[in-house]
Design an enzyme around this catalytic site. Structure first.
Site, short mmCIF file in Angstrom:
data_model
loop_
_atom_site.label_atom_id
_atom_site.label_comp_id
_atom_site.label_asym_id
_atom_site.label_seq_id
_atom_site.Cartn_x
_atom_site.Cartn_y
_atom_site.Cartn_z
N ALA A 113 5.15 1.65 -4.70
CA ALA A 113 4.42 1.45 -5.96
C ALA A 113 5.15 2.12 -7.12
CB ALA A 113 2.99 1.97 -5.85
N GLY A 168 0.79 -1.22 0.00
CA GLY A 168 0.00 0.00 0.00
C GLY A 168 0.82 1.28 0.00
N CYS A 169 2.12 1.19 0.08
CA CYS A 169 2.97 2.38 0.09
C CYS A 169 3.09 2.95 -1.32
CB CYS A 169 4.35 2.03 0.63
SG CYS A 169 5.52 3.41 0.54
N GLY A 170 2.76 4.22 -1.46
CA GLY A 170 2.83 4.87 -2.77
C GLY A 170 4.25 4.96 -3.30
#
Length: 143
Positions: free
Chosen positions: A16, A11-13
């Protein structure tokens, strides 16, 4: 190109973006959760040991940002115990190939490690840290 084992915070941008850059440069990924991986002292040290202790830590982790935890004041054994107990504190991503391991996403380091000139073009961009909405991804719960 190269197959990379990529340990991320789901979930870490920031992670990503890093995965997208690696894939766009032609690398394949085996993505694993840094937070739920069954780390042992020796497996984590295989990544961290070449670095100074202060560079083992994720500067965006709430305990570090608040000043509660100051990595520069920790010795090797104390730091390792903290990281094993709280994987959110580990600097990420951790990446591994048959050629070795890398901590964090410094474009020049990653480009040289993977012999990937396309990644060198990222130099100067914000390549580490969370790109999430207000509050940052470090403050959100995750497993």
């Amino acid at each position: 190109m190269t197959h990379v084992v990529f340990y991320e915070k789901p979930g870490c941008g920031g992670n990503a973006r890093q995965k997208a850059w690696l894939e766009a440069a032609g690398h394949s990924l085996d993505v694993r959760s840094l937070l739920s991986w069954p780390w042992a002292a020796d497996s984590l040290l295989a990544f961290l040991d070449p670095l100074p202790v202060a560079e083992w830590f994720n500067r965006a982790a709430p305990r570090i940002k608040s000043g509660e935890l100051v990595p520069e004041t920790l010795d090797r054994d104390g730091a390792l115990a903290l990281l094993l107990a709280e994987p959110l504190l580990i600097r990420r991503p951790l990446m591994e190939t048959s050629a070795g391991r890398v901590v964090g996403f410094d474009p020049a380091t990653v480009a040289a490690w993977l012999d990937s000139p396309a990644l060198a073009e990222l130099d100067g961009r914000r390549t580490e840290g969370c790109a999430a909405m207000s509050g940052g991804c470090e403050s959100r719960q995750s497993s």
